[in-house]
Scaffold this motif. Sequence first.
Motif, PDB file in Angstrom:
ATOM      1  N   ILE A   1     110.172  13.265  -0.129  1.00 43.01           N
ATOM      2  CA  ILE A   1     111.462  14.499  -0.371  1.00 43.01           C
ATOM      3  C   ILE A   1     111.804  15.055   0.808  1.00 43.01           C
ATOM      4  O   ILE A   1     112.605  15.602   0.089  1.00 43.01           O
ATOM      5  CB  ILE A   1     110.286  15.609  -1.722  1.00 43.01           C
ATOM      6  N   ALA A   2     111.275  14.605   1.869  1.00 43.05           N
ATOM      7  CA  ALA A   2     112.681  14.693   3.069  1.00 43.05           C
ATOM      8  C   ALA A   2     111.956  14.427   4.341  1.00 43.05           C
ATOM      9  O   ALA A   2     110.615  13.670   3.797  1.00 43.05           O
ATOM     10  CB  ALA A   2     111.687  16.703   4.071  1.00 43.05           C
TER      11      ALA A   2
ATOM     12  N   PRO B   1     108.815  17.716   7.584  1.00 37.69           N
ATOM     13  CA  PRO B   1     108.533  19.047   7.126  1.00 37.69           C
ATOM     14  C   PRO B   1     108.968  19.913   8.150  1.00 37.69           C
ATOM     15  O   PRO B   1     109.559  19.824   8.895  1.00 37.69           O
ATOM     16  CB  PRO B   1     106.542  18.969   7.378  1.00 37.69           C
TER      17      PRO B   1
ATOM     18  N   ARG C   1     115.314  19.595   6.513  1.00 38.97           N
ATOM     19  CA  ARG C   1     116.786  19.622   5.639  1.00 38.97           C
ATOM     20  C   ARG C   1     117.234  18.854   4.861  1.00 38.97           C
ATOM     21  O   ARG C   1     117.504  17.908   5.854  1.00 38.97           O
ATOM     22  CB  ARG C   1     117.092  20.588   5.371  1.00 38.97           C
TER      23      ARG C   1
ATOM     24  N   VAL D   1     106.914  28.367  -0.350  1.00 45.14           N
ATOM     25  CA  VAL D   1     107.178  29.484   2.038  1.00 45.14           C
ATOM     26  C   VAL D   1     107.358  28.203   2.625  1.00 45.14           C
ATOM     27  O   VAL D   1     109.033  28.189   3.261  1.00 45.14           O
ATOM     28  CB  VAL D   1     106.039  29.991   2.396  1.00 45.14           C
TER      29      VAL D   1
ATOM     30  N   ALA E   1     112.048  25.925   5.656  1.00 40.90           N
ATOM     31  CA  ALA E   1     112.642  24.602   5.852  1.00 40.90           C
ATOM     32  C   ALA E   1     114.569  24.644   5.941  1.00 40.90           C
ATOM     33  O   ALA E   1     114.817  24.351   6.326  1.00 40.90           O
ATOM     34  CB  ALA E   1     112.060  23.718   6.121  1.00 40.90           C
TER      35      ALA E   1
ATOM     36  N   ILE F   1     106.901  30.803  -3.578  1.00 43.51           N
ATOM     37  CA  ILE F   1     105.206  31.539  -3.557  1.00 43.51           C
ATOM     38  C   ILE F   1     105.192  31.912  -1.357  1.00 43.51           C
ATOM     39  O   ILE F   1     105.403  30.743  -0.921  1.00 43.51           O
ATOM     40  CB  ILE F   1     104.584  30.625  -3.794  1.00 43.51           C
TER      41      ILE F   1
ATOM     42  N   ARG G   1     104.993  35.107   4.835  1.00 47.43           N
ATOM     43  CA  ARG G   1     105.891  34.655   6.835  1.00 47.43           C
ATOM     44  C   ARG G   1     107.252  34.608   6.607  1.00 47.43           C
ATOM     45  O   ARG G   1     107.432  33.778   7.620  1.00 47.43           O
ATOM     46  CB  ARG G   1     104.906  33.345   6.862  1.00 47.43           C
TER      47      ARG G   1
ATOM     48  N   LEU H   1      98.196  30.279  -4.409  1.00 44.20           N
ATOM     49  CA  LEU H   1      97.734  30.827  -4.988  1.00 44.20           C
ATOM     50  C   LEU H   1      97.587  30.490  -6.560  1.00 44.20           C
ATOM     51  O   LEU H   1      97.812  28.945  -7.126  1.00 44.20           O
ATOM     52  CB  LEU H   1      99.345  31.859  -5.369  1.00 44.20           C
TER      53      LEU H   1
ATOM     54  N   TRP I   1      98.184  28.885 -10.316  1.00 40.93           N
ATOM     55  CA  TRP I   1      98.762  28.812 -11.456  1.00 40.93           C
ATOM     56  C   TRP I   1      99.217  29.688 -12.289  1.00 40.93           C
ATOM     57  O   TRP I   1      99.956  30.536 -12.744  1.00 40.93           O
ATOM     58  CB  TRP I   1      99.705  27.217 -11.560  1.00 40.93           C
TER      59      TRP I   1
ATOM     60  N   GLY J   1     108.319  22.559  -2.738  1.00 41.85           N
ATOM     61  CA  GLY J   1     108.336  21.624  -1.259  1.00 41.85           C
ATOM     62  C   GLY J   1     106.961  20.503  -1.987  1.00 41.85           C
ATOM     63  O   GLY J   1     106.241  21.146  -3.048  1.00 41.85           O
ATOM     64  N   GLY J   2     106.776  19.893  -1.298  1.00 42.38           N
ATOM     65  CA  GLY J   2     105.657  18.855  -1.231  1.00 42.38           C
ATOM     66  C   GLY J   2     104.419  19.693  -2.016  1.00 42.38           C
ATOM     67  O   GLY J   2     103.603  18.940  -2.819  1.00 42.38           O
ATOM     68  N   SER J   3     104.165  20.332  -1.307  1.00 41.11           N
ATOM     69  CA  SER J   3     102.901  21.537  -1.607  1.00 41.11           C
ATOM     70  C   SER J   3     102.578  20.984  -3.285  1.00 41.11           C
ATOM     71  O   SER J   3     101.738  21.158  -3.867  1.00 41.11           O
ATOM     72  CB  SER J   3     102.388  22.197  -0.827  1.00 41.11           C
TER      73      SER J   3
HETATM   74  N1  LIG Z   1     114.120  16.598  -2.330  1.00 42.03           N
HETATM   75  C1  LIG Z   1     113.656  17.838  -3.405  1.00 42.03           C
HETATM   76  O1  LIG Z   1     113.668  18.042  -3.804  1.00 42.03           O
HETATM   77  C2  LIG Z   1     112.933  18.822  -1.996  1.00 42.03           C
HETATM   78  C3  LIG Z   1     112.393  18.739  -1.298  1.00 42.03           C
HETATM   79  N2  LIG Z   1     112.082  19.611   0.078  1.00 42.03           N
HETATM   80  C4  LIG Z   1     111.082  19.738   0.803  1.00 42.03           C
HETATM   81  O2  LIG Z   1     110.150  20.323   1.030  1.00 42.03           O
HETATM   82  C5  LIG Z   1     109.599  20.089   2.378  1.00 42.03           C
HETATM   83  C6  LIG Z   1     108.844  21.840   2.167  1.00 42.03           C
HETATM   84  O3  LIG Z   1     107.339  21.264   1.280  1.00 42.03           O
HETATM   85  P1  LIG Z   1     105.763  22.145   2.381  1.00 42.03           P
HETATM   86  O4  LIG Z   1     106.037  21.772   3.567  1.00 42.03           O
HETATM   87  O5  LIG Z   1     104.890  20.803   1.551  1.00 42.03           O
HETATM   88  O6  LIG Z   1     106.116  23.176   1.508  1.00 42.03           O
HETATM   89  P2  LIG Z   1     106.155  24.082   0.312  1.00 42.03           P
HETATM   90  O7  LIG Z   1     108.043  24.413  -0.450  1.00 42.03           O
HETATM   91  O8  LIG Z   1     105.401  23.123  -0.896  1.00 42.03           O
HETATM   92  O9  LIG Z   1     105.120  25.361   0.286  1.00 42.03           O
HETATM   93  C7  LIG Z   1     103.739  25.376   0.849  1.00 42.03           C
HETATM   94  C8  LIG Z   1     102.991  26.537   0.960  1.00 42.03           C
HETATM   95  O10 LIG Z   1     103.368  27.310  -0.358  1.00 42.03           O
HETATM   96  C9  LIG Z   1     101.975  28.388  -0.292  1.00 42.03           C
HETATM   97  N3  LIG Z   1     101.433  27.844  -1.587  1.00 42.03           N
HETATM   98  C10 LIG Z   1     100.590  29.291  -2.395  1.00 42.03           C
HETATM   99  N4  LIG Z   1     100.160  28.761  -3.307  1.00 42.03           N
HETATM  100  C11 LIG Z   1     100.046  27.490  -2.923  1.00 42.03           C
HETATM  101  C12 LIG Z   1      99.330  26.727  -4.079  1.00 42.03           C
HETATM  102  N5  LIG Z   1      99.094  26.603  -5.357  1.00 42.03           N
HETATM  103  N6  LIG Z   1      99.822  25.083  -3.849  1.00 42.03           N
HETATM  104  C13 LIG Z   1     100.441  24.704  -1.951  1.00 42.03           C
HETATM  105  N7  LIG Z   1     101.353  25.290  -1.863  1.00 42.03           N
HETATM  106  C14 LIG Z   1     101.011  27.218  -1.876  1.00 42.03           C
HETATM  107  C15 LIG Z   1     101.096  27.933   1.002  1.00 42.03           C
HETATM  108  O11 LIG Z   1     101.903  29.026   2.306  1.00 42.03           O
HETATM  109  P3  LIG Z   1     101.244  29.181   2.955  1.00 42.03           P
HETATM  110  O12 LIG Z   1     101.465  27.733   4.152  1.00 42.03           O
HETATM  111  O13 LIG Z   1     101.543  30.190   3.849  1.00 42.03           O
HETATM  112  O14 LIG Z   1      99.320  29.260   3.575  1.00 42.03           O
HETATM  113  C16 LIG Z   1     101.179  26.406   1.679  1.00 42.03           C
HETATM  114  O15 LIG Z   1     102.241  25.864   2.823  1.00 42.03           O
HETATM  115  C17 LIG Z   1     111.142  20.945   3.396  1.00 42.03           C
HETATM  116  O16 LIG Z   1     111.197  20.005   4.614  1.00 42.03           O
HETATM  117  C18 LIG Z   1     111.898  21.114   2.004  1.00 42.03           C
HETATM  118  O17 LIG Z   1     113.482  20.268   2.323  1.00 42.03           O
HETATM  119  C19 LIG Z   1     111.799  21.103  -0.724  1.00 42.03           C
HETATM  120  C20 LIG Z   1     112.348  20.944  -2.344  1.00 42.03           C
HETATM  121  C21 LIG Z   1     112.932  19.817  -3.025  1.00 42.03           C
END
Ligand SMILES: NC(=O)C1=CN([C@@H]2O[C@H](COP(=O)(O)OP(=O)(O)OC[C@H]3O[C@@H](n4cnc5c(N)ncnc54)[C@H](OP(=O)(O)O)[C@@H]3O)[C@@H](O)[C@H]2O)C=CC1
Length: 271
Positions: free
Chosen positions: A46-47, A50, A53, A79, A84, A113, A118, A178, A180, A200-202
């Motif tokens: 999806i990107a 990490p 964009r 977040v 990103a 979320i 941060r 967190l 769901w 995003g991915g996570s």
């Molecule tokens: N092609 C598309 O449709 C899309 C692409 N993207 C891309 O995805 C990438 C970002 O993905 P990613 O880095 O995985 O970040 P995410 O946006 O998935 O955020 C992940 C963070 O959310 C926090 N978190 C809190 N609760 C949860 C939970 N239950 N499960 C998972 N995470 C939780 C954690 O924060 P902490 O790290 O503070 O502990 C975790 O690291 C970017 O490059 C963006 O461009 C994003 C959206 C759509």
Amino acid sequence: MPEETLSFSDSEREFLEKYLPPNSRQHDGKLPSITLTFATSLDSSIALAPGVRTQLSGPRSKAMTHYIRSRHDAILIGVGTAAADDPALNCRLEGAGGYGSDGLSQQPRPIVIDPSARWALSEQSRILVLAKAGRGRAPYILTSNPSPPKESVELLERYGGKYISMGLSKVVAGRSHLDWKTILEQLKDEGLHSIMVEGGGSIINSLLEPQNQNHVSSVIVTIAPLWLGQGGVVVSPEQGTDETGTVITASTLKAVKWHPLGEDIVLCGTF
Ligand SMILES: NC(=O)C1=CN([C@@H]2O[C@H](COP(=O)(O)OP(=O)(O)OC[C@H]3O[C@@H](n4cnc5c(N)ncnc54)[C@H](OP(=O)(O)O)[C@@H]3O)[C@@H](O)[C@H]2O)C=CC1
Ligand SMILES: Nc1nc(O)c(N)c(N[C@@H]2O[C@H](COP(=O)(O)O)[C@@H](O)[C@H]2O)n1
């Protein structure tokens, strides 16, 4: 930079209807529904990497995404995505609030979320620039940090956003997760009943885990005709195992529909 205005005709909308929350419904105390949507490459990325964009959706599927935004009370991201992408997270469909009509009709509430608070928000963050211009709403940030930075609290509140505190559920590979059900309870208390989760991915992989799938009402995936290559942010939930410990399929969609849109194809389904 001025934001473009998008259009998505009634005839193009039809195939999605079954997978969207109804226009009006009784909420009768239920948790909000989740529509999980994202755009992916042929190698499930999806990107590009990490924090990078990456535009995957073509113009038609991008317009579709904005129509889907207009049909939800809120758009939720993690977040990682907020940091990103510096996303706008508004609806830029012709006729939405700020794009041809007054007020904020069809403008969903952005939800981020951010367990440790941060995300470095500033007056220049796109989401706040648009809120100031009356073209979107300021975000609600769900956090388990009991004292988010004072400047961010003030900045958010100035434009109608806020931090919402909740407990931390668990830490997975150094990342805070967190829960769901608790997230959805908090959003219900805010009067938000339909949530579009974009990534995003996570976040996506977490929602695809068997114990969380029950919160997902439908899945709408845009598949773009390209490979991003290794090193990308990949959607791939943990493998499941049966009672004997044998590896089984992680997730299977039901009620599946495929719909070509420009050069992309859109996959809709439910669990
Ligand atoms: N092609 C598309 O449709 C899309 C692409 N993207 C891309 O995805 C990438 C970002 O993905 P990613 O880095 O995985 O970040 P995410 O946006 O998935 O955020 C992940 C963070 O959310 C926090 N978190 C809190 N609760 C949860 C939970 N239950 N499960 C998972 N995470 C939780 C954690 O924060 P902490 O790290 O503070 O502990 C975790 O690291 C970017 O490059 C963006 O461009 C994003 C959206 C759509
Ligand atoms: N549907 C879709 N297609 C893509 O190609 C994408 N890169 C994304 N990303 C998601 O949309 C957000 C950006 O939205 P704005 O244009 O800034 O409003 C981004 O943060 C991802 O959540 N989605």
